[in-house]
Motif scaffolding. Structure first.
Motif, PDB file in Angstrom:
ATOM      1  N   CYS A   1       0.853  -1.192   0.000  1.00 39.04           N
ATOM      2  CA  CYS A   1       0.000   0.000   0.000  1.00 39.04           C
ATOM      3  C   CYS A   1       0.883   1.234   0.000  1.00 39.04           C
ATOM      4  O   CYS A   1       1.841   1.319   0.769  1.00 39.04           O
ATOM      5  CB  CYS A   1      -0.915   0.008   1.223  1.00 39.04           C
ATOM      6  SG  CYS A   1      -2.082   1.392   1.222  1.00 39.04           S
TER       7      CYS A   1
ATOM      8  N   HIS B   1      -0.574   4.356   0.339  1.00 37.37           N
ATOM      9  CA  HIS B   1      -1.326   5.434   0.981  1.00 37.37           C
ATOM     10  C   HIS B   1      -0.688   5.872   2.296  1.00 37.37           C
ATOM     11  O   HIS B   1      -0.702   7.053   2.624  1.00 37.37           O
ATOM     12  CB  HIS B   1      -2.784   5.030   1.219  1.00 37.37           C
ATOM     13  CG  HIS B   1      -3.511   4.675  -0.021  1.00 37.37           C
ATOM     14  ND1 HIS B   1      -3.719   5.558  -1.055  1.00 37.37           N
ATOM     15  CD2 HIS B   1      -4.090   3.513  -0.406  1.00 37.37           C
ATOM     16  CE1 HIS B   1      -4.394   4.962  -2.016  1.00 37.37           C
ATOM     17  NE2 HIS B   1      -4.634   3.712  -1.651  1.00 37.37           N
TER      18      HIS B   1
ATOM     19  N   SER C   1      -9.189  -6.606   1.080  1.00 34.02           N
ATOM     20  CA  SER C   1      -8.738  -5.547   1.970  1.00 34.02           C
ATOM     21  C   SER C   1      -7.230  -5.432   1.852  1.00 34.02           C
ATOM     22  O   SER C   1      -6.634  -5.869   0.887  1.00 34.02           O
ATOM     23  CB  SER C   1      -9.195  -5.869   3.404  1.00 34.02           C
ATOM     24  OG  SER C   1      -9.061  -4.745   4.235  1.00 34.02           O
TER      25      SER C   1
ATOM     26  N   ASP D   1      -3.755  -2.555  -0.015  1.00 35.03           N
ATOM     27  CA  ASP D   1      -4.789  -2.067  -0.920  1.00 35.03           C
ATOM     28  C   ASP D   1      -4.835  -2.956  -2.146  1.00 35.03           C
ATOM     29  O   ASP D   1      -3.856  -3.034  -2.886  1.00 35.03           O
ATOM     30  CB  ASP D   1      -4.522  -0.617  -1.326  1.00 35.03           C
ATOM     31  CG  ASP D   1      -5.726   0.056  -1.947  1.00 35.03           C
ATOM     32  OD1 ASP D   1      -6.403  -0.582  -2.796  1.00 35.03           O
ATOM     33  OD2 ASP D   1      -5.993   1.215  -1.610  1.00 35.03           O
TER      34      ASP D   1
ATOM     35  N   SER E   1     -14.914  -4.579  -1.031  1.00 36.22           N
ATOM     36  CA  SER E   1     -13.507  -4.188  -1.032  1.00 36.22           C
ATOM     37  C   SER E   1     -13.314  -2.890  -0.271  1.00 36.22           C
ATOM     38  O   SER E   1     -14.184  -2.027  -0.275  1.00 36.22           O
ATOM     39  CB  SER E   1     -12.989  -4.022  -2.466  1.00 36.22           C
ATOM     40  OG  SER E   1     -11.604  -3.755  -2.467  1.00 36.22           O
ATOM     41  N   TRP E   2     -12.160  -2.795   0.365  1.00 31.05           N
ATOM     42  CA  TRP E   2     -11.720  -1.568   1.022  1.00 31.05           C
ATOM     43  C   TRP E   2     -10.558  -1.020   0.212  1.00 31.05           C
ATOM     44  O   TRP E   2      -9.722  -1.782  -0.285  1.00 31.05           O
ATOM     45  CB  TRP E   2     -11.225  -1.863   2.437  1.00 31.05           C
ATOM     46  CG  TRP E   2     -12.244  -1.727   3.511  1.00 31.05           C
ATOM     47  CD1 TRP E   2     -12.286  -0.758   4.464  1.00 31.05           C
ATOM     48  CD2 TRP E   2     -13.363  -2.590   3.783  1.00 31.05           C
ATOM     49  NE1 TRP E   2     -13.371  -0.956   5.299  1.00 31.05           N
ATOM     50  CE2 TRP E   2     -14.054  -2.087   4.893  1.00 31.05           C
ATOM     51  CE3 TRP E   2     -13.863  -3.741   3.172  1.00 31.05           C
ATOM     52  CZ2 TRP E   2     -15.183  -2.676   5.424  1.00 31.05           C
ATOM     53  CZ3 TRP E   2     -14.992  -4.326   3.691  1.00 31.05           C
ATOM     54  CH2 TRP E   2     -15.638  -3.802   4.807  1.00 31.05           C
ATOM     55  N   THR E   3     -10.486   0.297   0.086  1.00 32.87           N
ATOM     56  CA  THR E   3      -9.375   0.937  -0.601  1.00 32.87           C
ATOM     57  C   THR E   3      -9.124   2.324  -0.024  1.00 32.87           C
ATOM     58  O   THR E   3     -10.053   2.966   0.480  1.00 32.87           O
ATOM     59  CB  THR E   3      -9.639   1.062  -2.121  1.00 32.87           C
ATOM     60  OG1 THR E   3      -8.499   1.636  -2.751  1.00 32.87           O
ATOM     61  CG2 THR E   3     -10.869   1.887  -2.426  1.00 32.87           C
ATOM     62  N   GLY E   4      -7.886   2.769  -0.119  1.00 38.00           N
ATOM     63  CA  GLY E   4      -7.541   4.133   0.271  1.00 38.00           C
ATOM     64  C   GLY E   4      -7.842   5.133  -0.829  1.00 38.00           C
ATOM     65  O   GLY E   4      -7.836   6.344  -0.605  1.00 38.00           O
TER      66      GLY E   4
ATOM     67  N   ASP F   1     -14.521   3.297   0.431  1.00 41.04           N
ATOM     68  CA  ASP F   1     -13.452   4.073  -0.194  1.00 41.04           C
ATOM     69  C   ASP F   1     -12.891   5.145   0.722  1.00 41.04           C
ATOM     70  O   ASP F   1     -13.519   5.545   1.696  1.00 41.04           O
ATOM     71  CB  ASP F   1     -13.935   4.685  -1.511  1.00 41.04           C
ATOM     72  CG  ASP F   1     -14.760   5.956  -1.339  1.00 41.04           C
ATOM     73  OD1 ASP F   1     -15.419   6.134  -0.279  1.00 41.04           O
ATOM     74  OD2 ASP F   1     -14.766   6.777  -2.271  1.00 41.04           O
TER      75      ASP F   1
ATOM     76  N   LYS G   1      -9.034   7.170   2.193  1.00 37.10           N
ATOM     77  CA  LYS G   1      -7.974   6.935   3.171  1.00 37.10           C
ATOM     78  C   LYS G   1      -8.527   7.031   4.585  1.00 37.10           C
ATOM     79  O   LYS G   1      -9.497   7.746   4.847  1.00 37.10           O
ATOM     80  CB  LYS G   1      -6.872   7.988   3.022  1.00 37.10           C
ATOM     81  CG  LYS G   1      -6.077   7.880   1.762  1.00 37.10           C
ATOM     82  CD  LYS G   1      -5.009   8.969   1.736  1.00 37.10           C
ATOM     83  CE  LYS G   1      -4.225   8.913   0.450  1.00 37.10           C
ATOM     84  NZ  LYS G   1      -3.196   9.957   0.408  1.00 37.10           N
TER      85      LYS G   1
END
Length: 178
Positions: free
Chosen positions: A32, A34, A75, A78, A102-105, A133, A135
């Motif tokens: 990741c 982020h 997850s 990312d 799904s999780w994302t920054g 979505d 950060k």
């Protein structure tokens, strides 16, 4: 890493309710960029750590768990830093009638722009049902007494988006209830 593999931090074969509704298989991407302050999973940032898995072996794990679980959760890290591999898992999960969270920054808007430059990101986003979505922002952290109002999010800026409806309507459809 080649296109038939992905790098993962870990896999939970069956996790209840903390990474989406129902019983879920949670697949944590390794890597990741982020680097959110006080991230929940900073050990997943380094792209060289974790373990390399073939897409085929993760699909087999999904199949082996498919009669027990309601869906899979992507997850991390990312998953959007490995879009091709994760898109293959999402497509496979759908073939087994499992939903995909799904999780994302990244924000949904950022992902839509990235789709124009990387067709694998478009393939992944098109095969996700629900996206959390944005950060993690420590100053907007969801406290324990706010969990009911902001379920499944670390900070209040994050949204729970119905991706399918958003793509159809060309407007972001945020879920009010889960």
């Amino acid at each position: 890493m080649n296109t038939s593999s992905l790098r993962l931090a870990q896999i939970y074969d069956n996790d209840a309710d903390s990474n989406g509704p129902g019983l879920r298989m949670v697949i944590f991407a390794q890597g990741c960029k982020h680097h959110c302050k006080n991230c929940f999973n900073p050990e997943t940032w380094d792209f060289n750590k974790g373990k390399e898995y073939s897409i085929k072996e993760v699909k087999k794990r999904i199949l082996n768990n498919s009669v027990l679980i309601d869906g899979i959760t992507l997850s991390g890290g990312d998953p959007f830093f490995q879009p091709f591999a994760f898109s293959q898992l999402a497509i496979y999960a759908h073939s087994l009638n499992l939903n995909v969270w799904s999780w994302t920054g990244f924000t949904f808007e950022q992902l839509r722009k990235l789709c124009k430059m990387d067709k694998n990101i478009e393939l992944l986003i098109n095969n996700i049902d629900i996206l959390v979505d944005g950060k993690y922002e420590e100053e907007l952290k969801v406290n324990d007494d706010e969990r009911e109002k902001y379920p499944l999010r670390g900070s209040k800026n994050q949204r729970i988006i119905d991706v399918k409806k958003s793509l159809i309507t060309k407007k972001i459809v945020v879920l009010k209830k889960i």
